[in-house]
Design a protein around this motif. Sequence first.
Motif, PDB file in Angstrom:
ATOM      1  N   THR A  85       0.889  -1.177   0.000  1.00 41.77           N
ATOM      2  CA  THR A  85       0.000   0.000   0.000  1.00 41.77           C
ATOM      3  C   THR A  85       0.919   1.217   0.000  1.00 41.77           C
ATOM      4  OG1 THR A  85      -0.100   0.016   2.416  1.00 41.77           O
ATOM      5  CG2 THR A  85      -1.870  -1.167   1.275  1.00 41.77           C
ATOM      6  N   GLU A  86       0.386   2.391   0.331  1.00 41.50           N
ATOM      7  CA  GLU A  86       1.244   3.587   0.328  1.00 41.50           C
ATOM      8  C   GLU A  86       1.161   4.344   1.647  1.00 41.50           C
ATOM      9  OE1 GLU A  86       0.133   5.989  -3.043  1.00 41.50           O
ATOM     10  OE2 GLU A  86       1.660   5.045  -4.286  1.00 41.50           O
ATOM     11  N   THR A  87       2.223   5.088   1.909  1.00 39.99           N
ATOM     12  CA  THR A  87       2.222   5.983   3.053  1.00 39.99           C
ATOM     13  C   THR A  87       2.893   7.286   2.651  1.00 39.99           C
ATOM     14  OG1 THR A  87       2.947   6.327   5.339  1.00 39.99           O
ATOM     15  CG2 THR A  87       4.436   5.087   3.934  1.00 39.99           C
ATOM     16  N   ASN A  88       2.603   8.341   3.416  1.00 40.55           N
ATOM     17  CA  ASN A  88       3.277   9.614   3.212  1.00 40.55           C
ATOM     18  C   ASN A  88       4.023   9.992   4.481  1.00 40.55           C
ATOM     19  OD1 ASN A  88       3.738  11.368   1.172  1.00 40.55           O
ATOM     20  ND2 ASN A  88       1.635  12.082   1.022  1.00 40.55           N
ATOM     21  N   TYR A  89       4.358   8.971   5.260  1.00 41.84           N
ATOM     22  CA  TYR A  89       5.029   9.196   6.540  1.00 41.84           C
ATOM     23  C   TYR A  89       6.334   9.945   6.300  1.00 41.84           C
ATOM     24  CZ  TYR A  89       6.995   8.219  11.136  1.00 41.84           C
ATOM     25  OH  TYR A  89       7.529   8.342  12.402  1.00 41.84           O
ATOM     26  N   GLY A  90       6.579  10.970   7.132  1.00 45.34           N
ATOM     27  CA  GLY A  90       7.803  11.758   6.973  1.00 45.34           C
ATOM     28  C   GLY A  90       7.754  12.655   5.749  1.00 45.34           C
ATOM     29  N   GLY A  91       6.523  12.815   5.166  1.00 44.59           N
ATOM     30  CA  GLY A  91       6.340  13.752   4.066  1.00 44.59           C
ATOM     31  C   GLY A  91       6.835  13.258   2.722  1.00 44.59           C
ATOM     32  N   LYS A  92       7.068  11.932   2.618  1.00 41.08           N
ATOM     33  CA  LYS A  92       7.572  11.393   1.363  1.00 41.08           C
ATOM     34  C   LYS A  92       6.778  10.143   1.020  1.00 41.08           C
ATOM     35  CE  LYS A  92      11.945   9.514   0.407  1.00 41.08           C
ATOM     36  NZ  LYS A  92      13.130   9.334   1.189  1.00 41.08           N
ATOM     37  N   LYS A  93       6.360  10.009  -0.247  1.00 44.68           N
ATOM     38  CA  LYS A  93       5.602   8.814  -0.629  1.00 44.68           C
ATOM     39  C   LYS A  93       6.482   7.582  -0.577  1.00 44.68           C
ATOM     40  CE  LYS A  93       1.317   9.060  -3.047  1.00 44.68           C
ATOM     41  NZ  LYS A  93       0.813   9.143  -1.676  1.00 44.68           N
ATOM     42  N   LEU A  94       6.058   6.590   0.195  1.00 47.20           N
ATOM     43  CA  LEU A  94       6.818   5.347   0.327  1.00 47.20           C
ATOM     44  C   LEU A  94       5.867   4.178   0.186  1.00 47.20           C
ATOM     45  CD1 LEU A  94       8.724   6.183   3.655  1.00 47.20           C
ATOM     46  CD2 LEU A  94       9.792   6.078   1.418  1.00 47.20           C
ATOM     47  N   ILE A  95       6.417   3.028  -0.217  1.00 42.14           N
ATOM     48  CA  ILE A  95       5.602   1.820  -0.186  1.00 42.14           C
ATOM     49  C   ILE A  95       5.431   1.432   1.279  1.00 42.14           C
ATOM     50  CG2 ILE A  95       5.570  -0.658  -0.705  1.00 42.14           C
ATOM     51  CD1 ILE A  95       7.143   0.031  -3.263  1.00 42.14           C
ATOM     52  N   ASN A  96       4.210   1.108   1.642  1.00 45.16           N
ATOM     53  CA  ASN A  96       3.916   0.648   3.000  1.00 45.16           C
ATOM     54  C   ASN A  96       3.373  -0.777   2.886  1.00 45.16           C
ATOM     55  OD1 ASN A  96       3.233   0.938   5.927  1.00 45.16           O
ATOM     56  ND2 ASN A  96       1.165   0.643   5.119  1.00 45.16           N
ATOM     57  N   THR A  97       4.074  -1.716   3.491  1.00 48.68           N
ATOM     58  CA  THR A  97       3.605  -3.096   3.442  1.00 48.68           C
ATOM     59  C   THR A  97       2.742  -3.398   4.658  1.00 48.68           C
ATOM     60  OG1 THR A  97       5.653  -3.705   2.309  1.00 48.68           O
ATOM     61  CG2 THR A  97       4.320  -5.505   3.194  1.00 48.68           C
ATOM     62  N   ILE A  98       1.543  -3.887   4.383  1.00 45.02           N
ATOM     63  CA  ILE A  98       0.647  -4.332   5.454  1.00 45.02           C
ATOM     64  C   ILE A  98       0.885  -5.828   5.628  1.00 45.02           C
ATOM     65  CG2 ILE A  98      -1.783  -4.874   5.924  1.00 45.02           C
ATOM     66  CD1 ILE A  98      -2.540  -2.202   4.819  1.00 45.02           C
ATOM     67  N   TYR A  99       0.970  -6.273   6.878  1.00 45.39           N
ATOM     68  CA  TYR A  99       1.222  -7.694   7.130  1.00 45.39           C
ATOM     69  C   TYR A  99       0.031  -8.374   7.786  1.00 45.39           C
ATOM     70  CZ  TYR A  99       6.058  -6.703   5.983  1.00 45.39           C
ATOM     71  OH  TYR A  99       7.200  -6.320   5.305  1.00 45.39           O
ATOM     72  N   SER A 100      -0.272  -9.573   7.279  1.00 43.30           N
ATOM     73  CA  SER A 100      -1.186 -10.429   8.014  1.00 43.30           C
ATOM     74  C   SER A 100      -0.338 -11.614   8.482  1.00 43.30           C
ATOM     75  CB  SER A 100      -2.373 -10.850   7.142  1.00 43.30           C
ATOM     76  OG  SER A 100      -2.194 -12.124   6.625  1.00 43.30           O
ATOM     77  N   VAL A 101      -0.398 -11.895   9.772  1.00 45.12           N
ATOM     78  CA  VAL A 101       0.480 -12.898  10.385  1.00 45.12           C
ATOM     79  C   VAL A 101      -0.363 -13.890  11.171  1.00 45.12           C
ATOM     80  CG1 VAL A 101       2.378 -13.245  12.037  1.00 45.12           C
ATOM     81  CG2 VAL A 101       2.355 -11.194  10.602  1.00 45.12           C
ATOM     82  N   LEU A 102      -0.087 -15.170  10.967  1.00 47.91           N
ATOM     83  CA  LEU A 102      -0.723 -16.199  11.787  1.00 47.91           C
ATOM     84  C   LEU A 102       0.365 -16.785  12.675  1.00 47.91           C
ATOM     85  CD1 LEU A 102      -3.191 -17.920  12.542  1.00 47.91           C
ATOM     86  CD2 LEU A 102      -2.544 -19.503  10.719  1.00 47.91           C
ATOM     87  N   MET A 103       0.232 -16.528  13.977  1.00 50.33           N
ATOM     88  CA  MET A 103       1.277 -16.919  14.925  1.00 50.33           C
ATOM     89  C   MET A 103       0.592 -17.472  16.163  1.00 50.33           C
ATOM     90  SD  MET A 103       4.131 -14.248  16.346  1.00 50.33           S
ATOM     91  CE  MET A 103       5.186 -14.533  17.774  1.00 50.33           C
ATOM     92  N   ASP A 104       0.939 -18.703  16.526  1.00 51.87           N
ATOM     93  CA  ASP A 104       0.333 -19.331  17.695  1.00 51.87           C
ATOM     94  C   ASP A 104      -1.197 -19.348  17.577  1.00 51.87           C
ATOM     95  OD1 ASP A 104       0.684 -20.675  20.082  1.00 51.87           O
ATOM     96  OD2 ASP A 104       0.319 -18.904  21.302  1.00 51.87           O
ATOM     97  N   ASN A 105      -1.673 -19.574  16.356  1.00 54.16           N
ATOM     98  CA  ASN A 105      -3.117 -19.650  16.094  1.00 54.16           C
ATOM     99  C   ASN A 105      -3.834 -18.309  16.244  1.00 54.16           C
ATOM    100  OD1 ASN A 105      -5.095 -21.242  15.095  1.00 54.16           O
ATOM    101  ND2 ASN A 105      -5.743 -22.083  17.058  1.00 54.16           N
ATOM    102  N   ILE A 106      -3.075 -17.237  16.401  1.00 53.71           N
ATOM    103  CA  ILE A 106      -3.660 -15.897  16.535  1.00 53.71           C
ATOM    104  C   ILE A 106      -3.439 -15.133  15.226  1.00 53.71           C
ATOM    105  CG2 ILE A 106      -3.455 -13.681  17.759  1.00 53.71           C
ATOM    106  CD1 ILE A 106      -2.756 -15.271  20.293  1.00 53.71           C
ATOM    107  N   ASN A 107      -4.517 -14.564  14.699  1.00 57.66           N
ATOM    108  CA  ASN A 107      -4.421 -13.779  13.455  1.00 57.66           C
ATOM    109  C   ASN A 107      -4.104 -12.329  13.768  1.00 57.66           C
ATOM    110  OD1 ASN A 107      -5.116 -15.606  11.256  1.00 57.66           O
ATOM    111  ND2 ASN A 107      -7.061 -15.828  12.328  1.00 57.66           N
ATOM    112  N   ILE A 108      -3.023 -11.852  13.186  1.00 54.92           N
ATOM    113  CA  ILE A 108      -2.578 -10.484  13.464  1.00 54.92           C
ATOM    114  C   ILE A 108      -2.620  -9.671  12.173  1.00 54.92           C
ATOM    115  CG2 ILE A 108      -0.556  -9.102  14.127  1.00 54.92           C
ATOM    116  CD1 ILE A 108       0.203 -11.770  15.743  1.00 54.92           C
ATOM    117  N   GLY A 109      -3.142  -8.449  12.266  1.00 58.84           N
ATOM    118  CA  GLY A 109      -3.097  -7.525  11.142  1.00 58.84           C
ATOM    119  C   GLY A 109      -2.248  -6.339  11.552  1.00 58.84           C
ATOM    120  N   PHE A 110      -1.212  -6.041  10.777  1.00 54.00           N
ATOM    121  CA  PHE A 110      -0.323  -4.922  11.106  1.00 54.00           C
ATOM    122  C   PHE A 110      -0.347  -3.952   9.927  1.00 54.00           C
ATOM    123  CE2 PHE A 110       3.712  -2.695  11.478  1.00 54.00           C
ATOM    124  CZ  PHE A 110       3.796  -2.439  12.845  1.00 54.00           C
ATOM    125  N   LEU A 111      -0.955  -2.767  10.147  1.00 45.69           N
ATOM    126  CA  LEU A 111      -1.189  -1.846   9.029  1.00 45.69           C
ATOM    127  C   LEU A 111      -0.015  -0.917   8.735  1.00 45.69           C
ATOM    128  CD1 LEU A 111      -4.962  -0.898   9.496  1.00 45.69           C
ATOM    129  CD2 LEU A 111      -3.940  -2.883   8.385  1.00 45.69           C
TER     130      LEU A 111
END
Length: 211
Positions: A85-111
């Motif tokens: 996805t995209e971000t403008n963090y720090g005032g500059k357009k950067l690719i932002n990767t969103i992660y979905s993680v399955l760890m210990d049977n727990i579903n995690i979404g990290f935006l």
Amino acid sequence: HMIINYNGIESFKLQTGNFVLAFNPISKESKHKEIRFGADVTCISANHPDFNGVDQTDSKNKKTFVVDGSGEYEIAGVFIKGFPTETNYGGKKLINTIYSVLMDNINIGFLGALETNGIEGDLREALNTIDILFIPIGGEGTLNAESAYKIAVKLGAKLIIPMCYGDVGEKDSLKKFLKASGNEELKAVEKLTIKKSELEEKDGEVVVLKS
């Protein structure tokens, strides 16, 4: 069970048993304070010093396995999917990767440092059954408090952990986020220890972690 610690900005340490996963460790080049800890896997959302401190998660016994972009990965029974996805963090357009993680049977979404709600298609599907959602709330190139809460509700996360506020982002982001979610009296906790079975009973509960 899983133990989650927060180290400021978007830096988190998630541990189950002896396995440690890090999200967005702060690098030495950042003007914010970095914290070293060994991790088996380190996920980086955006190539910015506030998030890309992979040198901070190597330990003397082993180098951390770095995931820093879209794709599918499996490490020691932990499944990770990255979506661009995209971000403008720090005032500059950067690719932002969103992660979905399955760890210990727990579903995690990290935006990561997500800027706008571009969550649809495959990404929406991957984030369909989130137990724990890490969401930026600080504005200034990432989601602001109000839109962050709307997205968290829309995604139906059982537990919501706000990030990217305080030393970064707009003033009072956390206060605004807690107000939007009806949690104005909520106290921050040192760390979160949680089991899959405890998550089943939750619906949109907000947890603020001390950094």
